[in-house]
Scaffold this motif. Structure first.
Motif, PDB file in Angstrom:
ATOM      1  N   GLU A  11      45.820 -13.265  28.608  1.00  0.00           N
ATOM      2  CA  GLU A  11      44.717 -12.212  28.137  1.00  0.00           C
ATOM      3  C   GLU A  11      45.431 -10.808  28.729  1.00  0.00           C
ATOM      4  N   VAL A  12      45.828 -10.663  29.892  1.00  0.00           N
ATOM      5  CA  VAL A  12      46.288  -9.591  30.447  1.00  0.00           C
ATOM      6  C   VAL A  12      47.589  -9.006  29.597  1.00  0.00           C
ATOM      7  N   HIS A  13      48.360  -9.901  29.015  1.00  0.00           N
ATOM      8  CA  HIS A  13      49.366  -9.429  28.241  1.00  0.00           C
ATOM      9  C   HIS A  13      48.895  -8.910  26.973  1.00  0.00           C
ATOM     10  N   GLN A  14      47.892  -9.570  26.364  1.00  0.00           N
ATOM     11  CA  GLN A  14      47.441  -9.109  25.020  1.00  0.00           C
ATOM     12  C   GLN A  14      46.796  -7.863  25.244  1.00  0.00           C
ATOM     13  N   SER A  15      46.066  -7.439  26.486  1.00  0.00           N
ATOM     14  CA  SER A  15      45.709  -6.197  26.654  1.00  0.00           C
ATOM     15  C   SER A  15      46.541  -4.989  26.806  1.00  0.00           C
ATOM     16  N   ALA A  16      47.661  -5.425  27.373  1.00  0.00           N
ATOM     17  CA  ALA A  16      48.785  -4.537  27.628  1.00  0.00           C
ATOM     18  C   ALA A  16      49.487  -4.106  26.154  1.00  0.00           C
ATOM     19  N   ARG A  17      49.686  -5.351  25.392  1.00  0.00           N
ATOM     20  CA  ARG A  17      50.152  -5.169  24.046  1.00  0.00           C
ATOM     21  C   ARG A  17      49.321  -3.985  23.231  1.00  0.00           C
ATOM     22  N   LYS A  18      47.993  -4.093  23.436  1.00  0.00           N
ATOM     23  CA  LYS A  18      47.244  -3.426  22.678  1.00  0.00           C
ATOM     24  C   LYS A  18      47.246  -1.832  23.030  1.00  0.00           C
ATOM     25  N   GLN A  59      51.240  -0.106  33.367  1.00  0.00           N
ATOM     26  CA  GLN A  59      52.005   0.166  34.260  1.00  0.00           C
ATOM     27  C   GLN A  59      51.100  -0.694  35.314  1.00  0.00           C
ATOM     28  N   SER A  60      49.854  -0.593  35.430  1.00  0.00           N
ATOM     29  CA  SER A  60      49.040  -1.430  36.490  1.00  0.00           C
ATOM     30  C   SER A  60      48.923  -2.765  36.111  1.00  0.00           C
ATOM     31  N   ASP A  66      53.177  -9.377  36.719  1.00  0.00           N
ATOM     32  CA  ASP A  66      54.185  -9.868  37.450  1.00  0.00           C
ATOM     33  C   ASP A  66      53.943 -10.718  38.854  1.00  0.00           C
ATOM     34  N   ARG A  67      52.616 -10.423  39.196  1.00  0.00           N
ATOM     35  CA  ARG A  67      52.132 -11.313  40.123  1.00  0.00           C
ATOM     36  C   ARG A  67      51.813 -12.670  39.388  1.00  0.00           C
ATOM     37  N   VAL A  85      56.905  -9.735  30.469  1.00  0.00           N
ATOM     38  CA  VAL A  85      56.593  -8.767  31.443  1.00  0.00           C
ATOM     39  C   VAL A  85      57.636  -7.672  31.650  1.00  0.00           C
ATOM     40  N   GLU A  86      58.834  -7.885  31.516  1.00  0.00           N
ATOM     41  CA  GLU A  86      59.889  -6.796  31.535  1.00  0.00           C
ATOM     42  C   GLU A  86      59.909  -5.919  30.345  1.00  0.00           C
ATOM     43  N   GLN A  87      59.693  -6.755  29.109  1.00  0.00           N
ATOM     44  CA  GLN A  87      59.769  -6.043  28.033  1.00  0.00           C
ATOM     45  C   GLN A  87      58.547  -4.923  27.812  1.00  0.00           C
ATOM     46  N   ILE A  88      57.261  -5.472  28.399  1.00  0.00           N
ATOM     47  CA  ILE A  88      56.204  -4.691  28.585  1.00  0.00           C
ATOM     48  C   ILE A  88      56.520  -3.273  29.147  1.00  0.00           C
TER      49      ILE A  88
END
Length: 226
Positions: A11-18, A59-60, A66-67, A85-88
């Motif tokens: 979910e966090v990854h999806q939010s970052a992508r958006k 970035q946050s 990362d954790r 995560v590195e790609q984001i």
């Protein structure tokens, strides 16, 4: 696996992508508005601030992801999430650099506009000073033209004097030749002829000295008149 925001890693990854897509669109809009004259500076500033805020949020989220990926049990899955995560994070950094370049261009244009306004203010406020400079330049050019005209007149006078001296020289030569012919005819001795030739050389030196003095005199007149 939940992050500090209460979501799972997915979910966090999806939010970052958006947020990445939103930042990319907003940044592209900023670059289009950069060359638009119909857009106010306030709109550009608000949109730039919003993009910066979203990048900070991404970035946050990368810190949270990362954790979270480190707690994934399966190594293949853990490696996969690490790359995601590195790609984001890399894309967020790229957007940040683009935004910094945009802000630098805006600051440079603002500074140049202020400098032009200040220059125009100084020019308009100091018009009397500018006119005075133009007047001084015009007077200097007038003086130069007068000096050039005087030099031309002096040169013409010198040429006329030298031409006259040259004519007199030719006449003296002719008279000298005629005198020698007459003397040879009446049988004057060689000694007398040598005396006459020596006197003629002295006359030539006197003539050259007179020419030199004339040129010096003309130059002195020109310099004095300047």
């Amino acid at each position: 696996m939940e992050g500090g925001s209460g979501g799972t890693l997915s979910e966090v990854h999806q939010s970052a992508r958006k947020l990445l897509l939103k930042c990319s669109d907003d940044l592209a809009r900023l670059e289009r508005l950069e060359h638009s004259t119909s857009t106010s500076a306030a709109v550009d500033s608000d949109l730039s601030f919003a993009v910066k805020k979203d990048i900070n949020q991404i970035q946050s989220l990368c810190v949270d992801m990362d954790r979270l990926w480190r707690s994934v049990a399966a190594k293949p899955q853990r490696d996969l999430w690490k790359r995601k995560v590195e790609q984001i994070a890399e894309e967020a950094e790229s957007l940040k650099q683009s935004l910094d370049k945009y802000n630098s261009r805006i600051q440079k244009r603002t500074r140049e506009a202020n400098e032009r306004a200040e220059l125009l203010r100084r020019v308009n406020g100091g018009s009397d000073h500018v006119l005075r400079i133009f007047d001084d330049d015009a007077q200097a050019m007038h003086s130069v033209r007068n000096s050039a005209r005087e030099l031309e007149n002096a040169n013409a006078l010198g040429e006329a004097i030298l031409s006259s001296i040259h004519g007199q020289r030719e006449r003296l030569k002719s008279a000298h030749r005629k005198a020698l012919d007459v003397l040879n005819t009446v049988g004057i001795s060689n000694r007398v002829l040598r005396l006459i030739e020596r006197r003629n050389r002295v006359d030539q030196w006197i003539k050259y000295a007179g020419m030199l003095l004339t040129v010096v005199f003309v130059l002195a007149i020109v310099l004095w008149r300047r």
